[in-house]
Scaffold this motif. Structure first.
Motif, PDB file in Angstrom:
ATOM      1  N   THR A 286      -5.329  11.177   6.971  1.00 50.49           N
ATOM      2  CA  THR A 286      -4.337  10.456   6.192  1.00 50.49           C
ATOM      3  C   THR A 286      -5.005   9.846   4.961  1.00 50.49           C
ATOM      4  O   THR A 286      -6.060   9.230   5.070  1.00 50.49           O
ATOM      5  CB  THR A 286      -3.691   9.339   7.028  1.00 50.49           C
ATOM      6  OG1 THR A 286      -3.053   9.923   8.166  1.00 50.49           O
ATOM      7  CG2 THR A 286      -2.664   8.575   6.222  1.00 50.49           C
TER       8      THR A 286
ATOM      9  N   VAL B 104      -4.573   7.176   1.883  1.00 51.39           N
ATOM     10  CA  VAL B 104      -3.794   6.003   1.507  1.00 51.39           C
ATOM     11  C   VAL B 104      -4.282   5.501   0.154  1.00 51.39           C
ATOM     12  O   VAL B 104      -5.482   5.313  -0.057  1.00 51.39           O
ATOM     13  CB  VAL B 104      -3.922   4.884   2.559  1.00 51.39           C
ATOM     14  CG1 VAL B 104      -3.056   3.690   2.178  1.00 51.39           C
ATOM     15  CG2 VAL B 104      -3.533   5.390   3.935  1.00 51.39           C
TER      16      VAL B 104
ATOM     17  N   THR C 131      -4.573   2.490  -2.220  1.00 51.66           N
ATOM     18  CA  THR C 131      -4.551   1.051  -1.979  1.00 51.66           C
ATOM     19  C   THR C 131      -4.991   0.269  -3.213  1.00 51.66           C
ATOM     20  O   THR C 131      -5.506   0.814  -4.188  1.00 51.66           O
ATOM     21  CB  THR C 131      -5.483   0.665  -0.817  1.00 51.66           C
ATOM     22  OG1 THR C 131      -6.851   0.724  -1.258  1.00 51.66           O
ATOM     23  CG2 THR C 131      -5.305   1.596   0.363  1.00 51.66           C
TER      24      THR C 131
ATOM     25  N   CYS D 244      -1.037  -1.468   0.042  1.00 49.42           N
ATOM     26  CA  CYS D 244      -0.768  -0.036   0.201  1.00 49.42           C
ATOM     27  C   CYS D 244       0.328   0.378  -0.767  1.00 49.42           C
ATOM     28  O   CYS D 244       1.440  -0.140  -0.714  1.00 49.42           O
ATOM     29  CB  CYS D 244      -0.346   0.263   1.637  1.00 49.42           C
ATOM     30  SG  CYS D 244       0.019   1.996   1.942  1.00 49.42           S
ATOM     31  N   TYR D 245       0.020   1.302  -1.687  1.00 55.26           N
ATOM     32  CA  TYR D 245       0.991   1.755  -2.676  1.00 55.26           C
ATOM     33  C   TYR D 245       1.655   3.072  -2.258  1.00 55.26           C
ATOM     34  O   TYR D 245       2.841   3.269  -2.500  1.00 55.26           O
ATOM     35  CB  TYR D 245       0.315   1.943  -4.033  1.00 55.26           C
ATOM     36  CG  TYR D 245      -0.207   0.655  -4.626  1.00 55.26           C
ATOM     37  CD1 TYR D 245       0.674  -0.290  -5.158  1.00 55.26           C
ATOM     38  CD2 TYR D 245      -1.563   0.367  -4.647  1.00 55.26           C
ATOM     39  CE1 TYR D 245       0.193  -1.479  -5.710  1.00 55.26           C
ATOM     40  CE2 TYR D 245      -2.056  -0.810  -5.191  1.00 55.26           C
ATOM     41  CZ  TYR D 245      -1.167  -1.734  -5.720  1.00 55.26           C
ATOM     42  OH  TYR D 245      -1.643  -2.904  -6.238  1.00 55.26           O
ATOM     43  N   ALA D 246       0.892   3.960  -1.676  1.00 52.35           N
ATOM     44  CA  ALA D 246       1.432   5.258  -1.279  1.00 52.35           C
ATOM     45  C   ALA D 246       0.493   5.876  -0.262  1.00 52.35           C
ATOM     46  O   ALA D 246      -0.646   5.426  -0.085  1.00 52.35           O
ATOM     47  CB  ALA D 246       1.587   6.180  -2.492  1.00 52.35           C
ATOM     48  N   ALA D 247       0.984   6.912   0.425  1.00 48.67           N
ATOM     49  CA  ALA D 247       0.155   7.575   1.427  1.00 48.67           C
ATOM     50  C   ALA D 247       0.608   9.014   1.595  1.00 48.67           C
ATOM     51  O   ALA D 247       1.788   9.327   1.412  1.00 48.67           O
ATOM     52  CB  ALA D 247       0.235   6.839   2.765  1.00 48.67           C
ATOM     53  N   THR D 248      -0.335   9.884   1.921  1.00 52.91           N
ATOM     54  CA  THR D 248      -0.022  11.266   2.263  1.00 52.91           C
ATOM     55  C   THR D 248      -0.333  11.453   3.737  1.00 52.91           C
ATOM     56  O   THR D 248      -1.430  11.148   4.198  1.00 52.91           O
ATOM     57  CB  THR D 248      -0.858  12.247   1.433  1.00 52.91           C
ATOM     58  OG1 THR D 248      -2.257  12.023   1.700  1.00 52.91           O
ATOM     59  CG2 THR D 248      -0.606  12.059  -0.041  1.00 52.91           C
TER      60      THR D 248
ATOM     61  N   HIS E 104       0.194  -1.742   6.718  1.00 48.80           N
ATOM     62  CA  HIS E 104       0.851  -0.499   6.284  1.00 48.80           C
ATOM     63  C   HIS E 104      -0.101   0.684   6.426  1.00 48.80           C
ATOM     64  O   HIS E 104       0.290   1.765   6.891  1.00 48.80           O
ATOM     65  CB  HIS E 104       1.320  -0.657   4.844  1.00 48.80           C
ATOM     66  CG  HIS E 104       2.318   0.373   4.421  1.00 48.80           C
ATOM     67  ND1 HIS E 104       3.206   0.178   3.392  1.00 48.80           N
ATOM     68  CD2 HIS E 104       2.578   1.622   4.873  1.00 48.80           C
ATOM     69  CE1 HIS E 104       3.970   1.241   3.242  1.00 48.80           C
ATOM     70  NE2 HIS E 104       3.595   2.139   4.129  1.00 48.80           N
TER      71      HIS E 104
ATOM     72  N   THR F 107       0.571   3.866   8.954  1.00 50.23           N
ATOM     73  CA  THR F 107       0.630   5.221   8.402  1.00 50.23           C
ATOM     74  C   THR F 107      -0.408   6.122   9.052  1.00 50.23           C
ATOM     75  O   THR F 107      -0.118   7.272   9.392  1.00 50.23           O
ATOM     76  CB  THR F 107       0.414   5.182   6.881  1.00 50.23           C
ATOM     77  OG1 THR F 107       1.412   4.340   6.277  1.00 50.23           O
ATOM     78  CG2 THR F 107       0.512   6.567   6.282  1.00 50.23           C
TER      79      THR F 107
ATOM     80  N   GLN G 193      12.161  -0.711   3.986  1.00 53.83           N
ATOM     81  CA  GLN G 193      11.191   0.348   4.247  1.00 53.83           C
ATOM     82  C   GLN G 193       9.890  -0.180   4.850  1.00 53.83           C
ATOM     83  O   GLN G 193       9.050   0.596   5.309  1.00 53.83           O
ATOM     84  CB  GLN G 193      10.887   1.112   2.957  1.00 53.83           C
ATOM     85  CG  GLN G 193      12.009   2.042   2.510  1.00 53.83           C
ATOM     86  CD  GLN G 193      12.243   3.179   3.488  1.00 53.83           C
ATOM     87  OE1 GLN G 193      11.298   3.743   4.037  1.00 53.83           O
ATOM     88  NE2 GLN G 193      13.502   3.511   3.725  1.00 53.83           N
ATOM     89  N   GLN G 194       9.706  -1.503   4.851  1.00 54.79           N
ATOM     90  CA  GLN G 194       8.501  -2.090   5.439  1.00 54.79           C
ATOM     91  C   GLN G 194       8.833  -2.997   6.626  1.00 54.79           C
ATOM     92  O   GLN G 194       8.050  -3.880   6.974  1.00 54.79           O
ATOM     93  CB  GLN G 194       7.724  -2.875   4.381  1.00 54.79           C
ATOM     94  CG  GLN G 194       7.058  -2.002   3.335  1.00 54.79           C
ATOM     95  CD  GLN G 194       5.943  -2.733   2.610  1.00 54.79           C
ATOM     96  OE1 GLN G 194       5.893  -3.943   2.575  1.00 54.79           O
ATOM     97  NE2 GLN G 194       5.028  -1.970   2.044  1.00 54.79           N
TER      98      GLN G 194
END
Length: 331
Positions: free
Chosen positions: A98, A100, A102, A109-113, A217, A221, A237-238
């Motif tokens: 994963t 992330v 940051t 945490c701004y986004a994650a794959t 977060h 994730t 969403q959080q």
């Protein structure tokens, strides 16, 4: 015309290296075994014929290359100043890692794959307990007792009553710390429209909580759960991030905020203080174990030792160097 097949002897060295680097199911890391993670900032991450590497360039040492053990990593956190190529991202995804995005120190945490190889076991357990009202209340009750002790919730307590009990406990905690730091009456307030007019404790608490949300977060994730399916919170969403973060506020962010009641810049001071002592690295494995216990209470999970040295600093000459200390020269 019959297509030509490539035999093992016909492959080029670069093709052979790529085949050796391809992960197998047995190689993929399991988050249940441990949370192996790596935080990077101010580096360039790319893929070559050998693997994924991080390049650090400085005037003193030039360009240094460090190869990342992608098959052994469950989560990579990319901080400010990091660039990564699409090819490197694809390799991380193939290995089930994963990624992330940051803020500094991993505190936001701004986004994650999420790789397609990541197990859905914990997501399925979360969904089943969230969709059933009885199980959802049971998890919410377990969260309350995690914070305030076993047996603190009377039998038959509803979710509304649980929220009331939680509010009373937190308010009492605020009053206790207010008396300890001699700041008089305190009222928790969060108003983005009047941000600069808030008192230092509220500013520090909001800032520290934001740092905590980022760490939670990232852990959620990496485990494969949904940040949106909360048990106490909902409609955001959080929501699950807020649920889990509440488990640690009384221990981490609330006392920190009250200790900064005389700070001239409480927001920055809270962020710096929260990073000190490698709290990020000590908290991540603990969050994972707590989520696992909440979603699967019938299974015993190991509690990570908070005093265990989980992270070292890399040095090309000395090898592993102790982390969590100031290596600057005395002024």
């Amino acid at each position: 015309m019959t297509p030509t097949t490539t035999t093992g002897t016909d492959r080029t060295p670069s093709q052979g290296r790529r085949r050796l680097a391809a992960p197998t199911v047995a190689m993929l890391p399991r988050i249940a075994d441990s949370l192996s993670f790596l935080y990077l900032d101010i580096v360039r991450v790319h893929q070559d014929d050998t693997g994924v590497c991080a390049e650090v360039t400085s005037e003193r040492h030039g360009t240094q290359t460090v190869y990342l053990p992608t098959a052994a990593l469950s989560c990579v956190l990319l901080g400010p100043g990091t660039s990564i190529t699409a090819r490197a991202l694809a390799t991380l995804a193939r290995h089930g890692t994963t990624t992330v995005i940051t803020g500094s120190g991993g505190v936001r945490c701004y986004a994650a794959t999420v790789p397609d190889s990541l197990t859905t076991t914990w997501l399925e357990r979360q969904t089943r307990s969230w969709a059933d009202d009885t199980h959802r209340l049971a998890v919410a009750t377990a969260m309350y007792e995690h914070r305030f002790g076993r047996g603190t919730v009377p039998a038959g307590t509803t979710l509304a009553q649980l929220r009331g009990l939680e509010g009373q406990r937190v308010k009492a905690h605020y009053q206790l710390l207010a008396r300890q730091y001699k700041i008089g009456r305190f009222r928790r307030a969060y108003d983005p429209a009047s941000w600069d007019t808030q008192d230092p404790v509220n500013l520090a608490l909001s800032s520290a909580n934001t740092c905590l949300y980022g760490i939670v977060h990232a852990a959620i994730t990496a485990l494969g759960c949904s940040p949106a399916l909360g048990y106490v919170h909902s409609g955001n969403q959080q929501a699950f991030v807020y649920d889990i973060a509440d488990l640690y506020k009384a221990e981490l962010t609330i006392p920190l905020a009250f200790s900064l009641h005389n700070s001239h810049n409480p927001e920055a001071a809270a962020r710096r203080s929260f990073r000190e002592g490698l709290r990020l690295f000590k908290l991540l494995p603990r969050i994972v174990a707590d989520i696992q216990r909440l979603l699967d209470p019938d299974t015993e999970y190991d509690v990570p030792d908070p005093e265990e040295q989980l992270v070292d600093l890399w040095d090309p000459v000395a090898g592993a160097v102790q982390a969590g200390i100031n290596h600057g020269t005395d002024s």
